[in-house]
Design a protein around this motif. Structure first.
Motif, short mmCIF file in Angstrom:
data_model
loop_
_atom_site.label_atom_id
_atom_site.label_comp_id
_atom_site.label_asym_id
_atom_site.label_seq_id
_atom_site.Cartn_x
_atom_site.Cartn_y
_atom_site.Cartn_z
N ASN A 1 0.81 -1.23 0.00
CA ASN A 1 0.00 0.00 0.00
C ASN A 1 0.84 1.27 0.00
N ARG A 2 1.90 1.30 0.77
CA ARG A 2 2.73 2.51 0.82
C ARG A 2 3.41 2.77 -0.51
N LEU A 3 3.93 1.71 -1.13
CA LEU A 3 4.57 1.87 -2.44
C LEU A 3 3.54 2.25 -3.50
N LEU A 4 2.36 1.67 -3.42
CA LEU A 4 1.31 2.01 -4.39
C LEU A 4 0.97 3.50 -4.32
N ASP A 5 0.86 4.04 -3.13
CA ASP A 5 0.56 5.47 -2.99
C ASP A 5 1.66 6.33 -3.63
N ILE A 6 2.91 5.97 -3.40
CA ILE A 6 4.02 6.73 -3.98
C ILE A 6 4.05 6.56 -5.50
N ALA A 7 3.84 5.34 -5.96
CA ALA A 7 3.85 5.08 -7.41
C ALA A 7 2.77 5.90 -8.11
N LYS A 8 1.59 5.96 -7.53
CA LYS A 8 0.51 6.76 -8.12
C LYS A 8 0.88 8.24 -8.12
N ALA A 9 1.42 8.72 -7.02
CA ALA A 9 1.77 10.14 -6.91
C ALA A 9 2.86 10.52 -7.90
#
Length: 129
Positions: free
Chosen positions: A112-120
């Protein structure tokens, strides 16, 4: 666990003449068979072994977090290679230092944390069932 199209992605890179390697925090004695299966070099945490017995310690720095960047640099230097058009695939926030260091970061089934950064950051994301 190997995602369904990993072999296809790896073969595509290899057919384009890309230098490929598996970079993992997991000990080398566990991950070497996977690297052998994919016929690609392995950059992993090196387990210390004395007289054919693993000590439970590692040699040098573990291949984790920012140390992955250091270990990649060592591998590239040894092979007289550079970061030109580098791509790194990861599922873990622990790989953020390396993802930020390469030309193209790809999140694969990211936590989840990496997904948020990847999207941003508009990084490519690949999801497998």
């Amino acid at each position: 666990m190997i995602a369904p199209n990993v072999h296809d992605i790896l073969k595509k890179h290899q057919s384009q003449g890309d230098s490929c390697a598996i970079i993992t925090a997991t000990n080398d004695f566990i991950t070497q068979p996977i690297a052998d299966f994919f016929q690609t070099p392995l950059i992993a945490t090196r387990a210390e072994k004395i007289k054919d017995t693993y000590t439970g310690r590692f040699k040098g720095h573990p291949c984790f977090s920012h140390f992955k960047v250091d270990r990649l640099k060592e591998w590239l230097t040894a092979g007289e290679q550079d970061y030109a058009s580098s791509v790194f695939y990861s599922d873990s926030i622990n790989d953020l230092p390396l993802l930020e260091h390469v030309d193209k970061a790809v999140a694969v089934n990211p936590d989840n944390r990496l997904l948020d950064i990847a999207k941003a950051r508009n990084w490519q994301c690949i999801f497998h069932p």
